[in-house]
Write an enzyme that holds these catalytic residues in place. Sequence first.
Site, PDB file in Angstrom:
ATOM      1  CB  SER A   1      -0.941  -0.132   1.363  1.00  0.00           C
ATOM      2  OG  SER A   1      -2.012   0.691   1.184  1.00  0.00           O
TER       3      SER A   1
ATOM      4  CD  GLN B   1      -1.824   7.221  -3.192  1.00  0.00           C
ATOM      5  OE1 GLN B   1      -0.861   7.612  -2.438  1.00  0.00           O
ATOM      6  NE2 GLN B   1      -3.104   6.734  -2.927  1.00  0.00           N
TER       7      GLN B   1
ATOM      8  CE1 TYR C   1      -3.144  14.682   2.613  1.00  0.00           C
ATOM      9  CE2 TYR C   1      -3.577  12.453   1.976  1.00  0.00           C
ATOM     10  CZ  TYR C   1      -2.935  13.148   2.702  1.00  0.00           C
ATOM     11  OH  TYR C   1      -2.020  12.756   3.733  1.00  0.00           O
TER      12      TYR C   1
HETATM   13  C1  LIG Z   1       3.450   5.643   7.279  1.00  0.00           C
HETATM   14  C2  LIG Z   1       2.451   5.401   6.426  1.00  0.00           C
HETATM   15  C3  LIG Z   1       2.091   6.565   5.408  1.00  0.00           C
HETATM   16  C4  LIG Z   1       1.068   6.214   4.479  1.00  0.00           C
HETATM   17  N1  LIG Z   1       0.711   7.130   3.433  1.00  0.00           N
HETATM   18  C5  LIG Z   1      -0.261   7.057   2.274  1.00  0.00           C
HETATM   19  C6  LIG Z   1      -0.096   7.657   0.983  1.00  0.00           C
HETATM   20  O1  LIG Z   1       0.887   8.218   0.967  1.00  0.00           O
HETATM   21  N2  LIG Z   1      -1.181   7.553   0.567  1.00  0.00           N
HETATM   22  C7  LIG Z   1      -2.289   6.579   0.799  1.00  0.00           C
HETATM   23  O2  LIG Z   1      -3.144   6.397  -0.045  1.00  0.00           O
HETATM   24  N3  LIG Z   1      -2.289   6.099   1.922  1.00  0.00           N
HETATM   25  C8  LIG Z   1      -1.316   6.393   2.783  1.00  0.00           C
HETATM   26  N4  LIG Z   1      -1.099   5.360   4.124  1.00  0.00           N
HETATM   27  C9  LIG Z   1      -2.232   4.619   4.280  1.00  0.00           C
HETATM   28  C10 LIG Z   1      -1.841   3.071   3.824  1.00  0.00           C
HETATM   29  O3  LIG Z   1      -1.619   3.084   2.657  1.00  0.00           O
HETATM   30  C11 LIG Z   1      -3.028   2.153   4.342  1.00  0.00           C
HETATM   31  O4  LIG Z   1      -4.132   2.530   3.719  1.00  0.00           O
HETATM   32  C12 LIG Z   1      -3.071   2.062   5.843  1.00  0.00           C
HETATM   33  O5  LIG Z   1      -1.992   2.194   6.579  1.00  0.00           O
HETATM   34  C13 LIG Z   1      -4.159   0.745   6.260  1.00  0.00           C
HETATM   35  O6  LIG Z   1      -3.197  -0.275   6.094  1.00  0.00           O
HETATM   36  P1  LIG Z   1      -2.445  -1.151   6.929  1.00  0.00           P
HETATM   37  O7  LIG Z   1      -3.317  -1.544   8.221  1.00  0.00           O
HETATM   38  O8  LIG Z   1      -1.972  -2.461   6.171  1.00  0.00           O
HETATM   39  O9  LIG Z   1      -1.139  -0.390   7.712  1.00  0.00           O
HETATM   40  C14 LIG Z   1      -0.158   5.457   4.862  1.00  0.00           C
HETATM   41  C15 LIG Z   1      -0.026   4.772   6.011  1.00  0.00           C
HETATM   42  C16 LIG Z   1       1.309   4.833   6.878  1.00  0.00           C
HETATM   43  C17 LIG Z   1       1.412   3.942   8.004  1.00  0.00           C
END
Ligand SMILES: Cc1cc2nc3c(=O)[nH]c(=O)nc-3n(C[C@H](O)[C@H](O)[C@H](O)COP(=O)(O)O)c2cc1C
Length: 777
Positions: free
Chosen positions: A426, A504, A586
């Site tokens: 992700s 993205q 955003y």
């Molecule tokens: C450090 C960090 C940075 C993130 N940056 C983005 C991003 O740039 N774009 C986005 O759509 N989601 C971003 N997210 C959200 C993640 O893509 C994801 O949707 C979210 O962490 C839930 O997934 P997980 O439970 O596997 O961590 C970010 C999450 C984390 C932890």
Amino acid sequence: MRIVCIGGGPAGLYFALLMKKNHPEHHIRVVERNKPYDTFGWGVVFSDATMEAMKVWDETSAAEIQNAFNHWDDIEVLFKGTRQRTSGHGFVGIGRKKLLNILQKRCEDLGVELIFETDVDADTQYPDADLIIASDGLNSKIRHRYADIFEPDMIVRPNRYIWLGTNKLFDAFTFDFRKTDHGWFQAHIYKFDDKTSTFIIETTEEAYQAHGLDEMSQQDSISFCENLFSEVLEGAPLMTNARHLRGSAWLNFNRLICGKWSHYNGNSHVVLMGDAAHTAHFAIGSGTKLAIDDAIELTNQFNLHGHDKSHIPAALETYEAIRRVDVARIQNAARNAMEWFEVVGRRYADHFEPEQFMYSMLTRSQRISHENLRLRDKNWLQGYENWFAKKSGLPVESNSSTRHVPPMFTPYQLRGVTLANRIVMSPMAMYSATDGLINDFHMVHLGSRALGGAGLIFAEMTCVSPDARITPNCLGLWNEEQRDGWKRLVDFVHQNSDAKVAIQLGHAGRKGATKPAWEGIDQPVDEANGWPLISASAEPYLVNSQKPKPMMRDDMDRVIADFVRATELAASTGADWLELHAAHGYLLSSFLSPLTNQREDEYGGSHVNRARFPLEVFKAIRAVWPQDKPISVRLSCHDWAEGGNTPDDAAIFAQMFKDAGADLIDCSSGQVVKHEKPVYGRLFQTPFSDKIRNEVGIPTIAVGAISEADHANSVISAGRADLCAVARPHLADPAWVLHEAAKIGLTSVPWPKQYYSGKTQYETNLAREAAAAAALK
Ligand SMILES: Cc1cc2nc3c(=O)[nH]c(=O)nc-3n(C[C@H](O)[C@H](O)[C@H](O)COP(=O)(O)O)c2cc1C
Ligand SMILES: Cc1cc2nc3c(=O)[nH]c(=O)nc-3n(C[C@H](O)[C@H](O)[C@H](O)COP(=O)(O)OP(=O)(O)OC[C@H]3O[C@@H](n4cnc5c(N)ncnc54)[C@H](O)[C@@H]3O)c2cc1C
């Protein structure tokens, strides 16, 4: 103590007998409005765990109940002309009448006073009672009387059901799904004694009305059901024992939660028990179990505190505290299962093939996972995995008895791009760039994750202009130098792994010009380092955030041009996949949410208006992105805040993006407003993906707390998503995918050739650990 149980259902009777057995000096009376040995209802199902507890608490009644039990292991599903069966599901069923008769007899033998044919109006009829058990069922008069104290929260669920019986005997818990001109009907069928089976039929309100069932007599609606389920009934009639119910006897399930379970009425302590306190939908058959468990726990509390009236308040308090936890757990699982049956027609039955429908049904409560199904019925699951692998284009011989690959490791194709597996890293902002340029950190960070096995690697949100950045350290794609950095990364991934690369594209909008997360999440940078912000409306994100300028037409034109330039640059890097970031508050998300869009022009108000600008951007980038490569759109499918977008709104937007040519919706949620109240938990955003994929009919990515192969396999197998995105686990372990494959014993997943000796050692160590753990059992 003097104890009165108002209502002689399972809760009242079982509590009375346990208390009398433990302390024969109590005077216990059960007052029941029905006649002795007369009751309404067919069979009920129990879990093995409740039966074990009953054996401990009263062996005599448990032995009789056990003798009368019908045990079965198999589940059979009839759907679209097929009959599928799996084993290992272990249920026991008993006639409600038989159960109550055993409990009544046991109460009599122990000296409980049973008073029948007495309809109690109020607890105050028993002023000399120390303790009154309001075990008078769902429509408890006692609970109504103190509604302001007990704070009942009753939700009438939308489906209609009728509880019937038949003399046809079924040797499996059988589910029969039938499509009519006005929608689907399903029957839940199980045998409960040697002559009778329960036959509950359920449908939506629309189908119920459209067939005129609301106007029919009970007999006519039974004839309708006999006709509809004639194939499974094979001529056996359906029977009712609810003649006392008015009209056609179709009911709505009422989900009940109470704020408080006990009250002192001036003379006696009154406490709710069983259905009077809470209900759990019959989809997981737990109402009687909860009633019995309540009775056991309150008795247990008197044993612990002392069987004296001075201990009643303490016993009631701990009873409620302990039971609430278990009840909430069961209600949660029951809610998932109940909701599955509420949407089953249009969401699954209309589109799914029988194999996947069966899998979805078995995992409906989301408490049974992929590996849990393997423990129950290994052969069935293997057959399903092979079916899924074949559907995904892998060469599998029919009836293959060898295990192929589990669903998360099957390939997935969208437009001209084929992913090696269903796991996506992700997007995660790293705030580590200067001037938006990819540097050594990004090469190592993203490169190592690509070597780690994910089918698709997303880089972080990449900003389309300097003022589109979240922080001064975000990646960007507005010039050729940045493009060259991207190309180096894309080439590395393509040359050294099977992974594909996704970019993205996003614009931070009102959440821009902030510090990196580790210096204060969403905190604005010093004025000197910032830049003017734009958004749908002039609402700052935090009270101390910069006030954004509401976008005018020329701002929109400029931002569209920035997205188009970034897309063209992205295309020239050779990246495989593009995502439009329209989530998390955003810029594009600020248009979609009514909480952040207060515009009064054609870009605010209705769904069509709120989606207008995001769709203008989407259409512009779709026009310049290569036709053979996909574009996904990330949405916040729930704002988790009053007045904000809900999954229903997200489905409307998903439909609009689908119509505009989007290939997939990446189903995230929240981060739109600071006062959000998200409900986190395992797979917490997967229901949004499930809804959008199967109601809108567009591929989806599920994301959020997917942290094991078992989670991903369950989600993909059940058709709740096409791909699973894994974010934080990839920060903890760049080779998350390879390690998860090894943990589930899948050694066929390739590692980078340079790492092969590590693969063998890792797998051997896991095998040793498993053998050592098995030896300790
Ligand atoms: C450090 C960090 C940075 C993130 N940056 C983005 C991003 O740039 N774009 C986005 O759509 N989601 C971003 N997210 C959200 C993640 O893509 C994801 O949707 C979210 O962490 C839930 O997934 P997980 O439970 O596997 O961590 C970010 C999450 C984390 C932890
Ligand atoms: C279609 C359907 C299927 C179900 N299937 C299952 C299943 O498979 N497994 C399962 O465990 N549960 C099942 N249940 C739920 C189960 O029936 C109840 O959850 C369970 O009986 C609760 O026990 P109780 O003692 O709290 O309440 P009840 O069983 O409702 O008992 C309440 C008693 O109080 C009496 N009463 C009510 N008011 C008064 C009054 N004013 N004065 C005197 N007496 C009064 C009633 O006559 C009744 O006997 C099902 C329910 C439905 C509707």
